[in-house]
Design a protein around this motif. Structure first.
Motif, PDB file in Angstrom:
ATOM      1  N   LYS A   1       0.834  -1.199   0.000  1.00  0.00           N
ATOM      2  CA  LYS A   1       0.000   0.000   0.000  1.00  0.00           C
ATOM      3  C   LYS A   1       0.873   1.255   0.000  1.00  0.00           C
ATOM      4  N   ASN A   2       1.956   1.159   0.770  1.00  0.00           N
ATOM      5  CA  ASN A   2       2.775   2.349   0.994  1.00  0.00           C
ATOM      6  C   ASN A   2       3.753   2.642  -0.132  1.00  0.00           C
ATOM      7  N   ASP A   3       4.117   1.626  -0.890  1.00  0.00           N
ATOM      8  CA  ASP A   3       5.177   1.820  -1.884  1.00  0.00           C
ATOM      9  C   ASP A   3       4.670   1.410  -3.271  1.00  0.00           C
ATOM     10  N   PRO A   4       4.472   2.384  -4.152  1.00  0.00           N
ATOM     11  CA  PRO A   4       3.982   2.072  -5.505  1.00  0.00           C
ATOM     12  C   PRO A   4       4.893   1.096  -6.248  1.00  0.00           C
ATOM     13  N   ASN A   5       6.224   1.125  -5.908  1.00  0.00           N
ATOM     14  CA  ASN A   5       7.142   0.192  -6.575  1.00  0.00           C
ATOM     15  C   ASN A   5       6.788  -1.258  -6.244  1.00  0.00           C
ATOM     16  N   GLU A   6       6.289  -1.468  -5.025  1.00  0.00           N
ATOM     17  CA  GLU A   6       5.888  -2.824  -4.625  1.00  0.00           C
ATOM     18  C   GLU A   6       4.665  -3.271  -5.432  1.00  0.00           C
ATOM     19  N   GLN A   7       3.795  -2.344  -5.698  1.00  0.00           N
ATOM     20  CA  GLN A   7       2.614  -2.672  -6.517  1.00  0.00           C
ATOM     21  C   GLN A   7       3.052  -3.043  -7.930  1.00  0.00           C
ATOM     22  N   VAL A   8       4.029  -2.284  -8.437  1.00  0.00           N
ATOM     23  CA  VAL A   8       4.531  -2.567  -9.792  1.00  0.00           C
ATOM     24  C   VAL A   8       5.186  -3.954  -9.812  1.00  0.00           C
ATOM     25  N   ARG A   9       5.971  -4.242  -8.768  1.00  0.00           N
ATOM     26  CA  ARG A   9       6.633  -5.560  -8.700  1.00  0.00           C
ATOM     27  C   ARG A   9       5.585  -6.677  -8.689  1.00  0.00           C
ATOM     28  N   PHE A  10       4.578  -6.486  -7.868  1.00  0.00           N
ATOM     29  CA  PHE A  10       3.506  -7.490  -7.764  1.00  0.00           C
ATOM     30  C   PHE A  10       2.827  -7.690  -9.122  1.00  0.00           C
ATOM     31  N   LEU A  11       2.435  -6.584  -9.735  1.00  0.00           N
ATOM     32  CA  LEU A  11       1.713  -6.699 -11.004  1.00  0.00           C
ATOM     33  C   LEU A  11       2.593  -7.287 -12.097  1.00  0.00           C
ATOM     34  N   THR A  12       3.895  -6.938 -12.059  1.00  0.00           N
ATOM     35  CA  THR A  12       4.821  -7.486 -13.047  1.00  0.00           C
ATOM     36  C   THR A  12       4.944  -8.999 -12.882  1.00  0.00           C
TER      37      THR A  12
END
Ligand SMILES: Nc1nc2c(ncn2[C@@H]2O[C@H](COP(=O)(O)OP(=O)(O)OP(=O)(O)O)[C@@H](O)[C@H]2O)c(=O)[nH]1
Ligand SMILES: [Zn+2]
Length: 270
Positions: free
Chosen positions: A252-263
């Motif tokens: 939630k806090n880090d957009p890069n983590e969302q990108v990693r997840f989606l990738t």
């Protein structure tokens, strides 16, 4: 936060379902009087049974017998659940409502089959998702990077029409105190899918239980599904995908983590 199946939220949900079932059974009890006396409702089309021309006389609601479930004291699982016989009678009513004859050979065992199938399709009401996640494996050499289980197929039913929606769930978390058996994440998905649902609720429930039991550094859940209530009926748009997501903690806090997840979810899929 995630609500335990025996929490107030779950009780009120199940109680509401119980109330609706009781109301349905109340109306069913009027119908069974008519069925016993060989009367057929004028609006019912039944091509396999003799058509009754006469108007069915009104039956005063106050003389209709109460369904057994209306007087049963809910206990544990019961929570106002009707008996198997009542459930089968409800299916017979729906068969008649659809316009068919529940007594014809092909349909004679259908109520029993449907009730048995419901045991599996809605088995999620009898499973505690928290318990599924209680066993944690701590000997993983301090592994604390992402664990992602993707493409978990599920079948659920929308709570609006009781028509299936199905698709894939993807779950990721960053472990803090050991990892959970991978199959348990798929079982968590099934536990919530095998209830009457909205996709949004189901997505949030999966994230909530993982967050509250595993206390991970972060959890991400993505669900993609097709709703047959949009394909087979209503607006009749087949092939429409609905995507829902929940990001907690690091995700939630880090957009890069969302990108990693989606990738990682999309990785290798072209
Ligand atoms: N947000 C959400 N909506 C859902 C889900 N499953 C079904 N629906 C929608 O629930 C809505 C129910 O709308 P209503 O207007 O009350 O019922 P309806 O007249 O049968 O609606 P139509 O489907 O448009 O014919 C519909 O728009 C469905 O597409 C879900 O998981 N999430
Ligand atoms: Zn629906």
């Amino acid at each position: 936060m995630y609500a335990k199946p025996d929490s107030t939220t779950m009780k009120s949900r199940v109680a509401r379902a119980g109330d609706a079932m009781d109301a349905a059974l109340k109306s069913l009890s009027y119908r069974s009087v008519e069925a016993e006396e060989g009367r057929v409702l004028p609006m019912m089309r039944n091509d396999n049974a003799p058509r009754a021309e006469a108007q069915a006389p009104e039956i005063a609601p106050e003389i209709a017998p109460e369904p057994a479930s209306a007087t049963r004291v809910p206990e544990g699982l019961a929570l106002g659940r009707p008996s198997r016989e009542e459930a089968e009678a409800a299916v017979r009513t729906l068969l008649r409502w659809a316009g068919d004859d529940p007594n014809r050979e092909g349909l004679r065992d259908t109520p029993a089959r449907v009730v048995k199938a419901y045991g599996q399709l809605f088995g999620g009401y009898d499973t505690d998702a928290e318990e599924l996640l209680e066993r944690v494996f701590e000997e993983v050499e301090g592994y604390s990077d992402i664990v992602l289980v993707r493409d978990i197929p599920f079948y659920s039913h929308c709570e609006h029409h009781m028509v299936p929606f199905m698709g894939l769930a993807h779950i990721a978390y960053y472990p803090t105190k050991g990892v959970v058996g991978l199959s348990k994440l798929a079982r968590v998905v099934d536990t919530f899918a095998r209830r009457l649902q909205t996709q949004e609720t189901m997505t949030a429930q999966i994230a909530d239980v993982i967050e509250s039991i595993l206390k991970p550094r972060g959890v991400a859940v993505l669900v993609e599904a097709e709703h047959l209530c949009m394909a087979m009926r209503g607006v009749q748009k087949a092939g429409v995908s609905t995507i829902t997501s929940q990001f907690r903690g690091a995700f939630k806090n880090d957009p890069n983590e969302q990108v990693r997840f989606l990738t990682l979810v999309r990785g290798g899929k072209g």
